[in-house]
Design a protein around this motif. Structure first.
Motif, PDB file in Angstrom:
ATOM      1  N   GLU A 151      10.120  56.241   7.600  1.00  0.00           N
ATOM      2  CA  GLU A 151      10.604  56.254   6.589  1.00  0.00           C
ATOM      3  C   GLU A 151      11.136  56.835   5.484  1.00  0.00           C
ATOM      4  O   GLU A 151      12.417  56.470   4.911  1.00  0.00           O
ATOM      5  N   MET A 152      11.832  58.256   6.465  1.00  0.00           N
ATOM      6  CA  MET A 152      12.685  59.064   6.138  1.00  0.00           C
ATOM      7  C   MET A 152      14.685  58.549   7.008  1.00  0.00           C
ATOM      8  O   MET A 152      15.499  59.197   6.390  1.00  0.00           O
ATOM      9  N   ASP A 153      14.375  57.784   7.672  1.00  0.00           N
ATOM     10  CA  ASP A 153      15.849  57.036   8.259  1.00  0.00           C
ATOM     11  C   ASP A 153      16.617  55.975   7.791  1.00  0.00           C
ATOM     12  O   ASP A 153      16.711  55.063   7.449  1.00  0.00           O
ATOM     13  N   LYS A 154      17.715  56.225   6.478  1.00  0.00           N
ATOM     14  CA  LYS A 154      18.461  55.342   5.705  1.00  0.00           C
ATOM     15  C   LYS A 154      19.002  54.645   6.755  1.00  0.00           C
ATOM     16  O   LYS A 154      18.960  53.377   5.577  1.00  0.00           O
ATOM     17  N   PRO A 155      20.105  55.274   7.462  1.00  0.00           N
ATOM     18  CA  PRO A 155      20.377  53.638   8.145  1.00  0.00           C
ATOM     19  C   PRO A 155      19.159  52.504   8.372  1.00  0.00           C
ATOM     20  O   PRO A 155      19.599  51.338   8.446  1.00  0.00           O
ATOM     21  N   PHE A 156      18.089  52.940   9.024  1.00  0.00           N
ATOM     22  CA  PHE A 156      17.079  51.487   9.860  1.00  0.00           C
ATOM     23  C   PHE A 156      16.814  51.330   8.660  1.00  0.00           C
ATOM     24  O   PHE A 156      16.660  49.557   8.112  1.00  0.00           O
ATOM     25  N   ASN A 157      16.340  51.838   7.162  1.00  0.00           N
ATOM     26  CA  ASN A 157      15.913  51.234   5.657  1.00  0.00           C
ATOM     27  C   ASN A 157      16.977  50.640   5.518  1.00  0.00           C
ATOM     28  O   ASN A 157      16.736  49.909   5.093  1.00  0.00           O
ATOM     29  N   ASN A 158      18.073  50.563   4.689  1.00  0.00           N
ATOM     30  CA  ASN A 158      19.379  50.104   5.056  1.00  0.00           C
ATOM     31  C   ASN A 158      19.434  48.290   6.096  1.00  0.00           C
ATOM     32  O   ASN A 158      19.441  47.534   5.271  1.00  0.00           O
ATOM     33  N   TRP A 159      19.535  48.573   7.295  1.00  0.00           N
ATOM     34  CA  TRP A 159      19.279  47.779   8.102  1.00  0.00           C
ATOM     35  C   TRP A 159      17.323  46.587   7.597  1.00  0.00           C
ATOM     36  O   TRP A 159      17.262  45.395   7.507  1.00  0.00           O
ATOM     37  N   LEU A 160      16.656  46.901   7.746  1.00  0.00           N
ATOM     38  CA  LEU A 160      15.274  47.151   6.868  1.00  0.00           C
ATOM     39  C   LEU A 160      15.060  46.128   5.991  1.00  0.00           C
ATOM     40  O   LEU A 160      15.204  44.778   5.734  1.00  0.00           O
ATOM     41  N   ASP A 161      16.121  46.513   4.887  1.00  0.00           N
ATOM     42  CA  ASP A 161      16.489  45.804   3.823  1.00  0.00           C
ATOM     43  C   ASP A 161      17.607  44.697   3.601  1.00  0.00           C
ATOM     44  O   ASP A 161      16.643  43.278   3.135  1.00  0.00           O
ATOM     45  N   THR A 162      17.951  44.815   4.433  1.00  0.00           N
ATOM     46  CA  THR A 162      19.054  42.982   5.293  1.00  0.00           C
ATOM     47  C   THR A 162      17.750  42.686   5.920  1.00  0.00           C
ATOM     48  O   THR A 162      18.441  41.028   5.418  1.00  0.00           O
ATOM     49  N   LEU A 163      17.588  42.729   6.767  1.00  0.00           N
ATOM     50  CA  LEU A 163      15.865  41.809   7.286  1.00  0.00           C
ATOM     51  C   LEU A 163      15.798  41.360   6.450  1.00  0.00           C
ATOM     52  O   LEU A 163      14.920  39.754   6.473  1.00  0.00           O
ATOM     53  N   VAL A 164      14.653  41.897   5.329  1.00  0.00           N
ATOM     54  CA  VAL A 164      13.990  41.699   4.098  1.00  0.00           C
ATOM     55  C   VAL A 164      14.491  40.219   3.899  1.00  0.00           C
ATOM     56  O   VAL A 164      13.515  38.920   3.011  1.00  0.00           O
ATOM     57  N   THR A 165      15.386  40.312   3.056  1.00  0.00           N
ATOM     58  CA  THR A 165      16.196  39.183   2.583  1.00  0.00           C
ATOM     59  C   THR A 165      16.284  37.899   2.931  1.00  0.00           C
ATOM     60  O   THR A 165      16.425  37.455   2.950  1.00  0.00           O
ATOM     61  N   GLN A 166      16.714  38.106   4.430  1.00  0.00           N
ATOM     62  CA  GLN A 166      17.326  36.609   5.516  1.00  0.00           C
ATOM     63  C   GLN A 166      15.735  36.882   5.654  1.00  0.00           C
ATOM     64  O   GLN A 166      15.710  35.292   6.079  1.00  0.00           O
ATOM     65  N   VAL A 167      15.213  37.749   5.696  1.00  0.00           N
ATOM     66  CA  VAL A 167      13.179  36.118   6.174  1.00  0.00           C
ATOM     67  C   VAL A 167      12.816  35.728   4.701  1.00  0.00           C
ATOM     68  O   VAL A 167      12.894  34.928   5.114  1.00  0.00           O
ATOM     69  N   LYS A 168      13.516  36.585   3.233  1.00  0.00           N
ATOM     70  CA  LYS A 168      13.093  35.175   2.450  1.00  0.00           C
ATOM     71  C   LYS A 168      13.878  34.761   2.230  1.00  0.00           C
ATOM     72  O   LYS A 168      13.198  33.895   1.590  1.00  0.00           O
ATOM     73  N   ALA A 169      15.223  34.536   2.899  1.00  0.00           N
ATOM     74  CA  ALA A 169      15.473  32.901   2.920  1.00  0.00           C
ATOM     75  C   ALA A 169      15.557  31.910   3.538  1.00  0.00           C
ATOM     76  O   ALA A 169      16.255  31.145   3.591  1.00  0.00           O
ATOM     77  N   ASP A 170      14.584  32.592   5.007  1.00  0.00           N
ATOM     78  CA  ASP A 170      14.574  31.076   5.714  1.00  0.00           C
ATOM     79  C   ASP A 170      13.105  31.004   5.410  1.00  0.00           C
ATOM     80  O   ASP A 170      11.881  31.488   5.538  1.00  0.00           O
ATOM     81  N   PRO A 171      12.765  29.546   5.266  1.00  0.00           N
ATOM     82  CA  PRO A 171      11.363  28.698   4.345  1.00  0.00           C
ATOM     83  C   PRO A 171      10.917  28.363   5.906  1.00  0.00           C
ATOM     84  O   PRO A 171       9.884  28.392   5.632  1.00  0.00           O
ATOM     85  N   LYS A 172      11.255  28.781   7.640  1.00  0.00           N
ATOM     86  CA  LYS A 172      10.741  28.297   8.479  1.00  0.00           C
ATOM     87  C   LYS A 172      10.247  29.273   8.676  1.00  0.00           C
ATOM     88  O   LYS A 172       8.726  29.488   9.236  1.00  0.00           O
ATOM     89  N   TYR A 173      10.608  30.581   8.304  1.00  0.00           N
ATOM     90  CA  TYR A 173       9.688  32.343   8.786  1.00  0.00           C
ATOM     91  C   TYR A 173       8.216  32.122   7.802  1.00  0.00           C
ATOM     92  O   TYR A 173       8.277  31.844   6.794  1.00  0.00           O
ATOM     93  N   LYS A 174       6.879  32.877   9.037  1.00  0.00           N
ATOM     94  CA  LYS A 174       5.790  32.287   8.345  1.00  0.00           C
ATOM     95  C   LYS A 174       5.077  33.595   8.559  1.00  0.00           C
ATOM     96  O   LYS A 174       5.801  34.322   9.116  1.00  0.00           O
ATOM     97  N   ARG A 175       4.457  34.140   7.801  1.00  0.00           N
ATOM     98  CA  ARG A 175       3.810  34.479   7.114  1.00  0.00           C
ATOM     99  C   ARG A 175       2.910  35.946   8.828  1.00  0.00           C
ATOM    100  O   ARG A 175       2.093  35.503  10.215  1.00  0.00           O
TER     101      ARG A 175
END
Length: 116
Positions: free
Chosen positions: A40-64
């Motif tokens: 939770e305190m790792d800023k570079p990791f959280n920045n990367w995670l935010d990007t991953l979340v954006t990519q996941v949301k944009a991929d209609p094939k990605y399932k829960r």
């Protein structure tokens, strides 16, 4: 008030589980696990995670991914954080996720392909 971990958890749950976030600003269990606090305190990791979340949301094939409990979410976050920092290999991370959440090979491959 929503903590950073609460926001990250909510984003992860929204993206990975594609449901209403299960954590609403409270991460009481995470305060006891220093690995979760480190993530939770790792800023570079959280920045990367935010990007991953954006990519996941944009991929209609990605399932829960069924990260239905706080314990599952925290365990996943620890594994993902370790994979991000190369403490476990991409292969070890993929094997663990596939063993915990079978029939999500596409999603695992999606995440692993975006690990640094």
């Amino acid at each position: 008030m929503m903590t950073r971990f609460g926001r990250v958890s909510a984003a992860v749950i929204t993206a990975f589980a594609l449901t209403v976030p299960l954590l609403q600003g409270c991460a009481t269990g995470s305060q006891n696990d220093p690995r979760v606090v480190a993530a939770e305190m790792d800023k570079p990791f959280n920045n990367w995670l935010d990007t991953l979340v954006t990519q996941v949301k944009a991929d209609p094939k990605y399932k829960r991914l069924p990260l239905d409990t706080e314990a599952q979410q925290e365990e996943f976050m620890v594994w993902l954080h370790n994979a991000y920092h190369h403490r476990v290999t991409k292969e070890e991370f993929a094997a663990w996720v596939n063993s915990q959440y079978p029939n999500h090979q596409y999603e695992v491959s999606f995440i692993v392909s975006r690990l640094p």
